[in-house]
Design a protein around this motif. Structure first.
Motif, short mmCIF file in Angstrom:
data_model
loop_
_atom_site.label_atom_id
_atom_site.label_comp_id
_atom_site.label_asym_id
_atom_site.label_seq_id
_atom_site.Cartn_x
_atom_site.Cartn_y
_atom_site.Cartn_z
N PRO A 312 1.11 -1.21 0.06
CA PRO A 312 -0.17 -0.16 -0.01
C PRO A 312 0.61 1.26 -0.26
CG PRO A 312 0.09 -0.72 1.79
CD PRO A 312 1.37 -2.10 1.68
N GLU A 313 1.87 1.33 -1.34
CA GLU A 313 2.49 2.33 -1.33
C GLU A 313 1.71 4.05 -0.81
OE1 GLU A 313 1.02 1.61 -4.92
OE2 GLU A 313 2.53 0.58 -3.87
N MET A 314 0.37 4.22 -1.16
CA MET A 314 -0.12 5.51 -1.43
C MET A 314 -0.43 5.92 0.52
SD MET A 314 0.33 6.59 -4.16
CE MET A 314 -0.85 7.79 -4.26
N THR A 320 -1.06 11.98 5.12
CA THR A 320 -0.32 13.29 5.00
C THR A 320 -1.87 14.12 4.73
OG1 THR A 320 1.20 11.54 4.29
CG2 THR A 320 0.82 15.03 4.85
N SER A 321 -2.49 13.20 3.45
CA SER A 321 -3.16 14.52 2.72
C SER A 321 -4.22 14.47 3.67
CB SER A 321 -3.22 14.30 1.46
OG SER A 321 -3.79 12.85 1.70
N THR A 322 -5.00 13.23 3.84
CA THR A 322 -6.25 13.86 4.51
C THR A 322 -5.87 14.79 6.00
OG1 THR A 322 -6.40 11.58 4.36
CG2 THR A 322 -8.15 12.65 5.94
N LEU A 323 -4.82 14.65 6.89
CA LEU A 323 -4.99 14.78 8.12
C LEU A 323 -4.31 16.14 7.79
CD1 LEU A 323 -2.26 12.84 10.08
CD2 LEU A 323 -4.46 12.81 10.22
N ALA A 324 -4.00 16.46 6.78
CA ALA A 324 -3.50 17.68 6.13
C ALA A 324 -4.51 19.09 6.24
CB ALA A 324 -2.54 18.54 5.17
N MET A 724 -6.93 8.65 -5.03
CA MET A 724 -6.18 9.84 -4.52
C MET A 724 -7.83 10.78 -3.61
SD MET A 724 -3.54 10.13 -4.81
CE MET A 724 -2.86 11.16 -4.58
N GLY A 725 -8.98 10.73 -4.10
CA GLY A 725 -9.94 11.64 -3.81
C GLY A 725 -10.69 11.32 -2.11
N MET A 817 -17.20 15.51 -5.03
CA MET A 817 -16.86 15.18 -6.48
C MET A 817 -15.15 15.06 -6.77
SD MET A 817 -18.04 16.46 -9.10
CE MET A 817 -19.56 16.47 -8.74
N PRO A 818 -14.01 14.88 -5.65
CA PRO A 818 -13.40 14.43 -6.07
C PRO A 818 -13.04 13.43 -6.50
CG PRO A 818 -13.09 16.61 -4.44
CD PRO A 818 -14.08 15.95 -4.82
#
Length: 881
Positions: A312-314, A320-324, A724-725, A817-818
């Motif tokens: 699960p390289e993502m 990081t992106s969810t917390l930010a 990614m969304g 939407m993303p």
């Protein structure tokens, strides 16, 4: 870091520490005049121009350890993680098998693996940059400040702008902004636990009282960055700032690994689980394919590709992106997150312990009554309270300000000219009172004390009634307490006032002088409950958060306010009750008590510990010096921007608005953030488990590989894009109604339900490709592989919408939407690849159109079964995500 590097670093730290100690010792033992000369400053402080010049020379007053906030450090963190390391090792092996040892070099697989590493690292770095920018922007909103003499006047400046030679004023609650030499002190007690581990505060003095060979932290006219003023007041000259401070010299050795939060422990446990799955899977697939097909090189390549597909390289990117995104969203609700991991703990919180003043009340204290011991209005009581509040030089709290405002309204300010301040005995939380010594024009001295009623009565030997002084006998004590209890029960916060005239003519005054006082009356204050408090507490309760009030106030006021705002006040425990309980008794009592009154800081800390011992995730909200111990103890410390320095520094989360409704909005955002992280983890875990079963079955029964390495890697890349969304996805209202904890057991049970189900439909796809489409020979293996590639990719993308909600997707719960766009585009890309000549570029054969209805049927069957299994799962476990 190798052994020699560590040794050099240790030697450098020791040398820096020794240099700092020598400098501080020198400053500690020189006369005041020489000290100021050495620092090129005066008692009136520096000019603004000189301060700017010195900041250019000395830099910002911040401690930097290893420059962890540099771009290079963030690049390294984005690239070097367990999943990327595995992918790079696999790329090296693939390079040797596909390029070096192959008769016809094939760079495609290596290129795709390296592209995966580059993609995940690039996205992680971009998100890290965004997180860092957001964190810096948010931190500027809550920076601590200090009172400094500049240009001959007292000015408030950010702590990072303090320079050597500045003269600072310090009072209770302030953090020491740098290493300082005390120039004046008054009952100044400093907490140095961060440096020495000593829990009791240390008294500091302005004169030289110590010997040259005493330990540096034992020298009593020096204060250190990292400590804070517990009580009293002082002025001090700044000796060193930033990395040049004693704390800065120790910073590298003190900056070891801190204890991991529940969030970090949860991520680690999930990462280990996924990695273990991969390590078990790879040898099994390798052996089965090697033995069945006698192509050990092909089996190795296939096993390696499966390893990449299961990695699960993502995960770091999604985290990081969810917390930010959560931190930025919370900031819009006036909630500033100091550490990203605290977001999850915030959402997990099920007990909120809070002080009463300012959170449940308006924080606008109004003086309602000033009365003698019989409860009759007496302006003389207001005069004495006014003199005490006006002349004390420590932290003027809301009570002092209320007294001063009422006195000014009554025109009492002219009486101030008749008195001079001789000395004071500042407030502290053990005595719960403060005193001033005043002298009138004739030189007559008077000690005036105000504070908590019981404490003032305890030091009073006399009472004054109708202009006469009487002994404090049992009858007078009962009469005074009856007056206090009557008005306290009506919701007034009562403060006692006492005085005495028999005061020594010279010498310093101390706590020992607060005895044989004459109790003269009470002042009563009203801090009305906030209109929003009741609805906020109700909203928190609906979201599974129980509000518990821990206050230093008296019982009557606490009961009255809690009753008005909806906190259960049917049971009340006081500090005395808690002292009589052992740990087990307190834990049992805390289970049914929502109101604790007359608590000291250590008692507040004990109550928080009791809730934690019972398995609760506890948040503590406070803004005073007395709140620092429970703030440290709580799972998530919450303070406000107007709090004292030590409270803000201790807290994980800062509210820009002192309101429980703001807190409730933050809790919801914390749960939304955690929900999106769990979505990804459960998708990855169940999908990987299902793929394990499918690949093992295919390896046993098929005469060829179900997918080639390049196809597995391409499918993995597409699925990563589709997810990614997730950080921007919405979360069902039902999910955020209650707190959720990290539970590896829940993830395992989710895998056990969803993993085999996906394998059933993979095998069904195999059967259709084999019997219906006719891809049942080695020559037609590219056609078979294309069929599974399309079904596998599209099913993994569509199941995101099934897993993301406990409801019916699109009909009862819509994705953001993303997320909709990322999944839609990947599904289209997979179908375009499978049904056109694009497939040839990936060693596949394009699918015939007759596969479309079969594809639609098995996809519909899979999604329908997922929805049915979802219902069974919820019925059994009571939750979905």
């Amino acid at each position: 870091m190798n052994f020699m590097s560590k040794k050099r670093l240790g030697r450098q730290i020791q040398e820096n520490k020794q240099d700092t100690e020598v400098k501080l010792r020198f400053y500690a033992f020189v006369a005041r005049e020489e000290l100021l000369a050495q620092l090129s400053t005066t008692q009136a402080g520096l000019s603004s121009e000189e301060a700017e010049n010195r900041q250019d020379s000395f830099g910002k007053n911040v401690i930097t350890v290893g420059n962890k906030n540099t771009v290079l450090h963030r690049v390294r963190e984005a690239v070097v993680n367990p999943f990327n390391i595995i992918l790079l090792l696999i790329a090296i092996i693939t390079y040797f098998t596909d390029v070096v040892a192959a008769s016809k070099p094939d760079y495609l697989t290596v290129t795709i693996i390296l592209s995966l590493v580059l993609l995940s690292s690039l996205v992680a770095f971009v998100q890290s940059q965004r997180s860092n920018a957001a964190a810096e922007k948010l931190s500027k909103m809550i920076s601590n400040k200090a009172d400094v003499w500049r240009d001959g006047k007292l000015t408030e400046v950010p702590m990072d702008e303090i320079v050597p030679g500045d003269i600072v004023r310090l009072s209770a609650g302030d953090m020491l902004p740098a290493d300082v030499r005390f120039l004046t002190t008054k009952d100044t007690f400093v907490a140095q636990a961060a440096l020495t581990g000593e829990s009791n505060p240390v008294e500091k003095f302005s004169d030289i009282r110590d010997k040259q060979d005493d330990g540096l932290t034992d020298i009593r006219n020096i204060g250190f960055m990292g400590s804070n003023i517990v009580s009293g007041s002082a002025t001090a000259a700044v000796l060193a700032t930033g990395n040049s401070t004693y704390f800065g010299s120790m910073a590298k050795s003190l900056s070891g690994d801190r204890a991991k939060t529940s969030f970090e422990r949860g991520v680690d446990s999930v990462s280990r689980l996924l990695l273990r799955m991969m390590l078990v899977m790879v040898p099994i697939v390798f052996l089965i394919n090697g033995l069945a097909k006698r192509d050990w090189a092909g089996a190795l390549l296939f096993a390696i590709s499966i390893a990449v597909g299961l990695t699960p390289e993502m995960l770091p990117v999604i985290m990081t992106s969810t917390l930010a995104k959560g931190a930025v969203s919370m900031s819009r609700h006036k909630v500033i997150v100091r550490t990203l991991g605290a977001i999850q703990t915030f959402g997990e919180m099920d007990i909120l312990c809070t002080d009463k003043t300012g959170t449940l009340t308006e924080d606008k204290i109004v003086l309602e009554k000033y009365m003698d011991l019989h409860g009759e209005d007496d302006a003389r009581i207001l005069r004495h309270a006014y003199l005490n509040s006006y002349f004390q030089t420590g932290l003027k709290n809301l009570i002092d300000l209320a007294i001063i405002n009422r006195a000014v309204q009554n025109g009492l300010q002219d009486m101030l000219d008749a008195y001079n301040l001789v000395d004071e005995i500042p407030f502290d939380f053990s005595r719960r009172r403060m005193s001033v010594v005043l002298a009138d024009k004739s030189g007559k001295r008077q000690l005036i004390t105000k504070g908590a009623v019981e404490e003032i009565i305890a030091i009073s030997s006399f009472v004054e009634m109708h202009g006469r002084v009487w002994p404090m006998d049992e009858e007078n004590r009962r009469m005074a307490l009856a007056t206090y209890e009557k008005y306290n029960a009506d919701g007034l916060r009562m403060i006692a006032v006492a005085q005495k005239n028999e005061v020594p003519d010279s010498g310093a005054f101390s706590v020992s002088d607060e005895r044989d006082m004459v109790l003269i009356g009470f002042v009563g204050f009203l801090d009305p409950p906030k209109e929003s408090a009741r609805s906020a507490i109700s909203a928190l309760r609906e979201h599974g958060v129980r509000t518990v009030v821990l206050t230093g106030d008296s019982e009557g006021v606490a009961v009255k306010v809690c009753g008005k705002v909806g906190v259960n006040n049917s049971r009340l425990l006081t500090g005395r009750d808690i002292d009589r309980m052992d740990t087990a008794q307190l834990q049992e009592a805390a289970d049914t008590c929502d109101l604790f009154a007359k608590l000291s800081p250590s008692q507040k800390e004990r109550v928080v510990k009791a809730f934690q011992a019972a398995g609760h995730t506890v948040g503590y909200m406070g803004d005073g010096i007395n709140d620092a111990p429970p703030l440290r103890q709580a799972d998530v410390g919450i303070s406000v921007d107007s709090a004292v320095d030590i409270a803000k520094e201790t807290a994980d989360i800062i509210l820009l608005k002192k309101d429980l409704m703001v807190l409730e909005e933050g809790v919801i955002e914390g749960r939304r953030t955690f929900g999106n992280i769990i979505k990804y983890i459960k998708m990855a875990a169940s999908g990987n488990f299902g793929n394990m079963i499918s690949v093992i079955v295919a390896s046993i029964f098929l005469p060829f590989l179900p997918m080639l390495p390049v196809q597995i890697l391409t499918q993995n890349l597409l699925c990563d894009f589709s997810q990614m969304g997730i950080p921007f996805d919405s979360v069902d209202k039902e999910y955020i109604k209650k707190p959720h904890k990290w539970e590896t057991r829940s993830i395992k049970s989710f895998m056990a339900f969803l993993g085999p189900l996906s394998s059933v439909f993979d095998i069904l796809c195999f059967a259709i490709m084999w019997r219906v489409i006719g891809a049942n020979t080695v020559e037609l293996s590219p056609l078979f592989q294309c069929g599974w590639f399309v079904f596998g990719t599209v099913s993994q993308v569509l199941v995101i919408h099934m897993i993301r909600t406990a409801k019916l997707p699109f009909l009862q719960s819509n994705p953001s939407m993303p997320l909709f766009l990322s999944t839609f585009l990947v599904a289209v890309a997979a179908l375009a690849t499978g049904f056109t000549n694009i497939s040839i570029g990936f060693d596949m054969q394009s699918l015939p159109l007759k596969f479309i209805p079969w594809l639609a049927v098995i996809l519909a069957g899979y999604l329908l079964c997922v929805q049915l299994v979802k219902r069974l799962y919820i019925r059994r476990y009571g939750e979905w995500m």
